[in-house]
Every structure is written in structure tokens, then in C-alpha cells.
Write a protein that holds these residues in place. Sequence first.
Motif, PDB file in Angstrom:
ATOM      1  N   SER A 154       0.828  -1.218   0.000  1.00 61.17           N
ATOM      2  CA  SER A 154       0.000   0.000   0.000  1.00 61.17           C
ATOM      3  C   SER A 154       0.856   1.259   0.000  1.00 61.17           C
ATOM      4  O   SER A 154       0.470   2.285  -0.571  1.00 61.17           O
ATOM      5  CB  SER A 154      -0.921   0.000   1.224  1.00 61.17           C
ATOM      6  OG  SER A 154      -1.769  -1.139   1.201  1.00 61.17           O
ATOM      7  N   MET A 155       2.042   1.167   0.637  1.00 60.83           N
ATOM      8  CA  MET A 155       2.910   2.330   0.720  1.00 60.83           C
ATOM      9  C   MET A 155       3.637   2.614  -0.593  1.00 60.83           C
ATOM     10  O   MET A 155       3.872   3.771  -0.935  1.00 60.83           O
ATOM     11  CB  MET A 155       3.936   2.157   1.851  1.00 60.83           C
ATOM     12  CG  MET A 155       3.323   2.177   3.256  1.00 60.83           C
ATOM     13  SD  MET A 155       4.554   1.884   4.542  1.00 60.83           S
ATOM     14  CE  MET A 155       5.630   3.299   4.305  1.00 60.83           C
ATOM     15  N   TYR A 214      -4.573  -2.096  -5.930  1.00 59.56           N
ATOM     16  CA  TYR A 214      -3.434  -2.865  -5.432  1.00 59.56           C
ATOM     17  C   TYR A 214      -3.662  -3.326  -3.997  1.00 59.56           C
ATOM     18  O   TYR A 214      -3.322  -4.450  -3.624  1.00 59.56           O
ATOM     19  CB  TYR A 214      -2.158  -2.013  -5.496  1.00 59.56           C
ATOM     20  CG  TYR A 214      -1.748  -1.645  -6.897  1.00 59.56           C
ATOM     21  CD1 TYR A 214      -1.077  -2.556  -7.715  1.00 59.56           C
ATOM     22  CD2 TYR A 214      -2.021  -0.379  -7.406  1.00 59.56           C
ATOM     23  CE1 TYR A 214      -0.696  -2.204  -9.005  1.00 59.56           C
ATOM     24  CE2 TYR A 214      -1.651  -0.021  -8.694  1.00 59.56           C
ATOM     25  CZ  TYR A 214      -0.982  -0.932  -9.484  1.00 59.56           C
ATOM     26  OH  TYR A 214      -0.610  -0.592 -10.758  1.00 59.56           O
ATOM     27  N   SER A 215      -4.239  -2.459  -3.170  1.00 56.13           N
ATOM     28  CA  SER A 215      -4.507  -2.819  -1.776  1.00 56.13           C
ATOM     29  C   SER A 215      -5.533  -3.947  -1.692  1.00 56.13           C
ATOM     30  O   SER A 215      -5.384  -4.893  -0.914  1.00 56.13           O
ATOM     31  CB  SER A 215      -5.014  -1.599  -1.008  1.00 56.13           C
ATOM     32  OG  SER A 215      -4.059  -0.579  -1.062  1.00 56.13           O
ATOM     33  N   PHE A 251      -9.203 -10.717   6.019  1.00 59.59           N
ATOM     34  CA  PHE A 251      -9.411  -9.906   4.829  1.00 59.59           C
ATOM     35  C   PHE A 251      -9.810  -8.474   5.208  1.00 59.59           C
ATOM     36  O   PHE A 251      -9.292  -7.490   4.649  1.00 59.59           O
ATOM     37  CB  PHE A 251     -10.492 -10.545   3.948  1.00 59.59           C
ATOM     38  CG  PHE A 251     -10.862  -9.710   2.757  1.00 59.59           C
ATOM     39  CD1 PHE A 251     -10.024  -9.632   1.656  1.00 59.59           C
ATOM     40  CD2 PHE A 251     -12.064  -8.998   2.741  1.00 59.59           C
ATOM     41  CE1 PHE A 251     -10.369  -8.852   0.560  1.00 59.59           C
ATOM     42  CE2 PHE A 251     -12.404  -8.228   1.658  1.00 59.59           C
ATOM     43  CZ  PHE A 251     -11.555  -8.152   0.557  1.00 59.59           C
ATOM     44  N   LEU A 252     -10.722  -8.343   6.194  1.00 60.22           N
ATOM     45  CA  LEU A 252     -11.158  -7.015   6.608  1.00 60.22           C
ATOM     46  C   LEU A 252     -10.017  -6.220   7.242  1.00 60.22           C
ATOM     47  O   LEU A 252      -9.845  -5.023   6.962  1.00 60.22           O
ATOM     48  CB  LEU A 252     -12.321  -7.133   7.596  1.00 60.22           C
ATOM     49  CG  LEU A 252     -13.655  -7.617   7.007  1.00 60.22           C
ATOM     50  CD1 LEU A 252     -14.705  -7.777   8.109  1.00 60.22           C
ATOM     51  CD2 LEU A 252     -14.147  -6.629   5.957  1.00 60.22           C
ATOM     52  N   SER A 289      -6.360  -1.864   6.861  1.00 68.08           N
ATOM     53  CA  SER A 289      -4.981  -1.386   7.049  1.00 68.08           C
ATOM     54  C   SER A 289      -4.446  -0.744   5.773  1.00 68.08           C
ATOM     55  O   SER A 289      -3.822   0.324   5.807  1.00 68.08           O
ATOM     56  CB  SER A 289      -4.083  -2.553   7.473  1.00 68.08           C
ATOM     57  OG  SER A 289      -4.530  -3.116   8.676  1.00 68.08           O
ATOM     58  N   SER A 290      -4.695  -1.420   4.643  1.00 68.39           N
ATOM     59  CA  SER A 290      -4.208  -0.867   3.380  1.00 68.39           C
ATOM     60  C   SER A 290      -4.916   0.444   3.030  1.00 68.39           C
ATOM     61  O   SER A 290      -4.300   1.396   2.556  1.00 68.39           O
ATOM     62  CB  SER A 290      -4.388  -1.888   2.256  1.00 68.39           C
ATOM     63  OG  SER A 290      -5.771  -2.197   2.082  1.00 68.39           O
ATOM     64  N   SER A 291      -6.231   0.509   3.310  1.00 72.81           N
ATOM     65  CA  SER A 291      -6.987   1.736   3.022  1.00 72.81           C
ATOM     66  C   SER A 291      -6.496   2.897   3.872  1.00 72.81           C
ATOM     67  O   SER A 291      -6.322   4.021   3.383  1.00 72.81           O
ATOM     68  CB  SER A 291      -8.479   1.505   3.261  1.00 72.81           C
ATOM     69  OG  SER A 291      -8.971   0.485   2.407  1.00 72.81           O
ATOM     70  N   LEU A 292      -6.248   2.633   5.171  1.00 73.07           N
ATOM     71  CA  LEU A 292      -5.739   3.687   6.041  1.00 73.07           C
ATOM     72  C   LEU A 292      -4.343   4.138   5.616  1.00 73.07           C
ATOM     73  O   LEU A 292      -4.014   5.324   5.670  1.00 73.07           O
ATOM     74  CB  LEU A 292      -5.724   3.198   7.490  1.00 73.07           C
ATOM     75  CG  LEU A 292      -7.098   2.998   8.148  1.00 73.07           C
ATOM     76  CD1 LEU A 292      -6.946   2.388   9.542  1.00 73.07           C
ATOM     77  CD2 LEU A 292      -7.846   4.331   8.237  1.00 73.07           C
TER      78      LEU A 292
END
Length: 471
Positions: A11-12, A19-20, A56-57, A62-65
Motif C-alpha cells: 500500500s505504501m 493494489y490494496s 481480509f477485513l 490497514s491498506s486503506s488507512l
Amino acid sequence: MLYLLGVLVISMVTTGRSYSLLSSVLSVLIFNFFFTAPYFTLRSDPSYIATFGIMFLVALLSSSLTIRVKTQAKMNADKAYRTAILLESSHKLQTAESSEAILTVTARQLGHLLERDLVVYQANGQGGLLPAMCFPFDEVRDLSPLLTPSEEAVAEWVLKNNKHAGATTNTLPGAKCLYLSIRGTGGALAVVGIAVRRERPLLSFEKNLMVALLDECGLALEKELTMREKQKAEAQANQEALRANLLRAISHDLRTPLTSISGNASILMERADQLDPGKRQSLFTAIYDDAMWLFNLVENLLSITKIEGSRVHMNIEPELLEDIFAEALTHLDRNAVKHHIRAELTDDMLMADMDARLMVQVVINIVNNAIKYTPEGSHITLSGRRSHHLIVVEIADDGPGIPDEAKEKLFDMFYTANNERGDGRRGLGLGLSLCKSIVTAHGGTIEAIDNHPQGAIFRFTLRASEVKPYE
């Protein structure tokens, strides 16, 4: 935790939520394949379904944040950069002293931001444009394709309609530049053309910053225009005040010598044979003094109006200071014989660049001023010396001196010491004002300082001229 770390890293280093999402799904499938029985297969115990869902959630959140934090950081960096550019531009625009300087600062800031070639047209105040100012991003780049008549026609359209046009717009899209107007409250003040490159279109952030810069430029141009109009109005007011002061002073001060001349002449015409020779001579002397006063007044008036109006043509040539002193001493006031006047030069070959006629008038005015305001028998010394690239001329006396409060006003027009006006010391206060105008026109300075132990010194400077023996 290992796969959550992988999701965060992906994600970074990537952009976009796809991608996330993909990394979150893959992390669950890989965990299912390697760490749940039966191993190395995607089949698993139904009791793991809740675990996979939570995994998954957590990975998706985490990726969204992470993406949101990264996006916010980029927005903050862009905002800080935008603020820095605007602050720097605002500071430079405030220190710019002319409309050309304002447009130059704006163009350079835009060129630094956009990394593109720019052309700037300033309005000429009559609905047209002045010649283009070019600002290539690369100094060796040829901007002649951006200066064709067709390109200038687009810029004129933008000026008249106060709208953007040119490349990337629906108005005259065949142009090589995007033309935008620099607006003031009364309309467009200038037009800036930005070269468009198809391989690198303008970003929305660049467009927003560009508009903000042009708005800052418009405010600075309007402020400068307002200041120029104010200065013009002040100049006109000063001219009106000068004209009024001249009329007031002339009507007040010319009445006395004219009355004296006419009265003395009337006495001589009617009773000349009844007057003794001494009385007749005193009347002749009074008429002569009044006439010479009027003559000097007219000369000063003509000279000062020419110089203040920048209409005088100065014939600047190297002149010997000794010759200037000698010429001036032959045209002094009649009362000069009552004083001890001498010239002292450290070097007989002191030369300066000057208009000899005007500089003789400066010396005459200062020496006559010393003759008028010092008692009989005082000493007046004319001297000159070289100081680096300047010639310093001093005219000193040992009279009563000049009060400190009068030194600041001494070279102002219509100022006379102690404001004394009458037959003994009448004057319009033009002599020293004319001296300052002439010396300033020569690029020098003039001042009045104390002479120790008593008296005053008038000091002015001229540009030194080298002596060429073969000439």
C-alpha cells in the motif's frame, strides 16, 4: 502478521486502491494455502471461514488507512510547497519597483514551477500590447516559434476579452501556447503565454498554483498602477503649487524693486538739476542694484524651470576648476569688494566633468549668498580637492553661520534665511535651490555644514576628469 506487513508495504509503494484490494485477497489465499490443513491446497476447514473474513477485513482496512495517510501526506506537501511558492512570490512582488519587474518575477516563478517556456505581453494602456518579454526555461532554447504574428494575435484576443485561449482550450486551440490574462479590477493588465508540451500536460495542482500566482501578479500590477497615478497626481499638484508660489512670491517681491526703480527714475527726470552729484549717484546706484537684482532673479527663474522640467541641454565637458572660479569671481555682486574673497586650489590642474556655464552660476549664487549674509570684511574662500573619483568644491565663510534647523530647508525653493523679506534682504529663495538642481543634474551632491570656529561651508561634488597632457 507477516502477510499484514506485506499488505502495508504494498500500500505504501503503490498508488490506487486496486493494489490494496488485490494484496488483501492474496494474503488470505496464501495463508489458506500454506498454513491451514489440508496444507498446499485452497480447501480448508469451514471453521476457518470467520478467520479468513476477519483477516481480509483487517488487511483491507490497514491498506486503506495507509493509502489515506499517504494521500494526506502528499496533499500536505503540495499545500506546503504551494504556500512557500506563493509567499516567496508575494515577497518578491512587494519589492519589485516597476511593472516590468513584477512581470519578470511572476514569469520566473511560473517557469520554476512549470519548467516551461513563457512569453509575457504587457498592456500598453491603449488596448494593445507592448513587445513580448521572453523567459525560456532553457537559456539556449529558441522561442521565435512562440513570437509569430498568429501567436501575438491570440494574446491580443485574450487581452481584449479577458479570457484564456490557445492550446488545450476550445478557443483558438491551434496556438502553441496557453494564453491567460493577468487581471485587475478594471480588466486585463497583461497576458502570459505558457508553452504546452503534449508529452507533459499541466496537472491540476500546477493549474491551481498558476492561477494563484497570476492573481498575485494582478494585485501587484494594479497596486503599482495606482501608485504611478498617485505620483502623477502629486507631481501635478506640486506643479500647481510651484506655479502658485511663483506667482505669489513674484507679485510680493517684484513690487518693491519696480517701485524703487520707477520712483528713483521719476526723481531724476523731474529734479536732476536740483540734486547734488552725491545724491544723483546714490539714486543711480539704487536703480542699478534693483535692476541687477531683477536680472539675476529672471536668470535663476529661467534656469530652475528648465532644470526642474528636464528640458535643459547640458554640455558636459572636462573643465579646469581654476577657470570656473576665475570666471565666477568676475561676475559677483557689487558688494564683493567689501569682503576678502580668494581661491585656494591644492592642484592647479583639477578638472571635472561639468557644464561650465551652469557651474559658474552655482559658484556665483553661493558666493553672492555669502556676501549677502556675512558682515563686511568677512573672509570667503573657494577651494577644491580630489577625493578618489570625485572633485570636492568648498565655499567657506567666517560669518555668523547657519542654524541647524535652517540647514535642512536651505536648498528648498522659496526658502530664505529667517524669512526676512524687504529692501535689505529680499529674495525668492531660488539661488540655492537652483544650485542643488544643477549639482544633482551633474550627478553630484551638495550640503551646508559648519565652519570652525565660526561660519558656514557649502560643499558640493562633481565627477573628476583625468588630465590628458597631450590635449
